[in-house]
Design a protein around this motif. Structure first.
Motif, PDB file in Angstrom:
ATOM      1  N   THR A 243      -5.307  -6.132  -5.283  1.00 31.80           N
ATOM      2  CA  THR A 243      -5.517  -7.585  -5.783  1.00 31.80           C
ATOM      3  C   THR A 243      -5.582  -7.719  -7.294  1.00 31.80           C
ATOM      4  N   GLY A 244      -5.903  -6.667  -7.748  1.00 33.83           N
ATOM      5  CA  GLY A 244      -6.072  -6.524  -9.395  1.00 33.83           C
ATOM      6  C   GLY A 244      -4.851  -7.151 -10.078  1.00 33.83           C
ATOM      7  N   LEU A 245      -3.659  -7.179  -9.589  1.00 33.93           N
ATOM      8  CA  LEU A 245      -2.579  -7.811  -9.768  1.00 33.93           C
ATOM      9  C   LEU A 245      -2.650  -9.156  -9.906  1.00 33.93           C
ATOM     10  N   GLY A 246      -3.347  -9.853  -9.267  1.00 34.45           N
ATOM     11  CA  GLY A 246      -3.671 -11.309  -9.221  1.00 34.45           C
ATOM     12  C   GLY A 246      -2.242 -12.096  -8.809  1.00 34.45           C
ATOM     13  N   LYS A 247      -1.917 -13.005  -9.769  1.00 34.21           N
ATOM     14  CA  LYS A 247      -0.868 -14.011  -9.451  1.00 34.21           C
ATOM     15  C   LYS A 247       0.320 -13.177  -9.166  1.00 34.21           C
ATOM     16  N   ARG A 248       0.487 -12.211 -10.027  1.00 32.50           N
ATOM     17  CA  ARG A 248       1.770 -11.268  -9.753  1.00 32.50           C
ATOM     18  C   ARG A 248       1.939 -10.809  -8.384  1.00 32.50           C
ATOM     19  N   LEU A 249       1.014 -10.434  -7.707  1.00 35.78           N
ATOM     20  CA  LEU A 249       1.136 -10.182  -6.448  1.00 35.78           C
ATOM     21  C   LEU A 249       1.214 -11.321  -5.447  1.00 35.78           C
ATOM     22  N   ARG A 250       0.451 -12.294  -5.663  1.00 37.54           N
ATOM     23  CA  ARG A 250       0.386 -13.419  -4.961  1.00 37.54           C
ATOM     24  C   ARG A 250       1.840 -14.038  -4.878  1.00 37.54           C
ATOM     25  N   THR A 251       2.450 -13.905  -6.354  1.00 36.33           N
ATOM     26  CA  THR A 251       3.661 -14.826  -6.170  1.00 36.33           C
ATOM     27  C   THR A 251       4.761 -14.165  -5.367  1.00 36.33           C
ATOM     28  N   GLU A 252       4.856 -12.426  -5.413  1.00 36.40           N
ATOM     29  CA  GLU A 252       5.865 -11.988  -4.812  1.00 36.40           C
ATOM     30  C   GLU A 252       5.682 -12.118  -3.224  1.00 36.40           C
ATOM     31  N   VAL A 253       4.109 -12.046  -2.544  1.00 39.10           N
ATOM     32  CA  VAL A 253       3.997 -12.276  -1.294  1.00 39.10           C
ATOM     33  C   VAL A 253       4.532 -13.623  -0.751  1.00 39.10           C
ATOM     34  N   ALA A 254       4.075 -14.779  -1.566  1.00 34.32           N
ATOM     35  CA  ALA A 254       4.498 -16.054  -1.272  1.00 34.32           C
ATOM     36  C   ALA A 254       5.991 -16.172  -1.197  1.00 34.32           C
ATOM     37  N   ALA A 255       6.846 -15.496  -1.987  1.00 31.96           N
ATOM     38  CA  ALA A 255       8.220 -15.403  -1.822  1.00 31.96           C
ATOM     39  C   ALA A 255       8.601 -14.862  -0.725  1.00 31.96           C
TER      40      ALA A 255
END
Length: 307
Positions: A243-255
């Motif tokens: 989760t240190g990737l923050g928004k970068r991870l969340r955006t990919e997961v949301a997609a």
């Protein structure tokens, strides 16, 4: 004052929690390697956080630690990242500390702490994204462990029989897709932060990195779906090193979640992407949760009849 320790493979995070539930002190120190060194780490952390909190007395100590914890005991097994095969941690430290001590798995402690930090009622699934993948469920502030304590152990649930080989022997486990250790092994390029390197390389157009980034997001999305579809939790909180990737991870997961929702009216009705939260960077969830678990040891001691 209740103390909570989160013992990690390299660092130990310790907090002091006042009766009001407020964290009044926090310290971090290196974790020792091997059983004796882990015991010493606990003692050093307690000394350090007590000094930071200026607390003369403490009521309890809770410890979150990797590995298998026999339910109701203080025995830690197979904590390979700490060099511990078997250690009765409660027996080793409680006589020296002179207070009730509770030991539990670090992910369960983090789940309890994350729920406390959210300060909301209802149910929550905690999905820990680290070297491996694990989860825990909290309902109205209490851990739901299941009949034998294995509720939330979803890392080795296969979601694609043709997926990558997992260390457990199956193919397509959630951990094989999204676990930091498995992904780093497939990346097989030198670097201190392989998952971040993968995302950076994917952003730069590296084809292999794009595939791996997609697989990571697929695995995390699968974990979210499992927690919602099996326990119908109000929210799924993501924690752990990835989760240190923050928004970068969340955006990919949301997609990934949105893609599956487009194909299924049922999944659309669950609003999965809207139910996902991410633990704030640096939040002491595991140490706070350990302190709360330690407080349970006080209640259990006081419930024992005397006479």
């Amino acid at each position: 004052m209740r103390l909570g320790l989160d013992i990690g493979g390299t660092k130990t995070d310790a907090v002091a929690v006042a009766a009001s539930g407020t964290i009044v002190a926090r310290v971090r120190l290196a974790t020792g390697w091997g059983p004796d060194a882990v015991v010493q780490t606990v003692l050093d952390a307690v000394t350090a956080v007590r000094a930071e909190a200026d607390a003369e007395g403490i009521a309890s100590v809770g410890i979150g630690i990797p590995g298998q914890i026999e339910p109701g005991s203080g025995r830690v097994e197979h904590a390979v990242n700490l060099g511990v095969e078997r250690l009765d941690l409660v027996a080793a430290v409680a006589p020296l500390l002179g207070v009730p001590v509770r030991v539990d798995n670090d992910v369960k402690a983090a789940a309890l702490g994350a729920a406390a930090l959210r300060a909301e009622t209802g149910s929550m699934g905690y999905l820990n994204l680290g070297t491996g993948i694990a989860a825990a469920i909290v309902s109205d502030g209490a851990l739901w462990r299941g009949a034998r304590g294995s509720a939330g152990e979803i890392g080795h649930l296969s979601v694609d029989p043709s997926g990558p080989r997992c260390r457990c022997g199956q193919r397509g486990c959630i951990e094989a897709f999204a676990g930091g250790g498995a992904v780093a092994s497939r990346w097989a390029r030198p670097g201190a932060l392989p998952i971040r390197d993968i995302f950076d390389a994917a952003d730069a157009g590296d084809a292999a990195a794009v595939v791996l980034r997609s697989q990571i997001a697929y695995g995390v999305a699968a974990g979210i779906r499992v927690l919602v579809l099996t326990a119908d939790v109000d929210a799924v909180v993501l924690g752990g090193g990835l989760t240190g990737l923050g928004k970068r991870l969340r955006t990919e997961v949301a997609a990934q979640l949105d893609a599956s929702a487009r194909e299924s009216a049922f999944l659309r009705s669950l609003h999965l992407a809207e139910r996902v939260e991410m633990l704030p960077a640096g939040a002491p969830a595991a140490a706070l949760g350990a302190a709360l678990l330690g407080a349970e040891a006080i209640d259990e001691r006081e419930a024992v009849p005397h006479g």
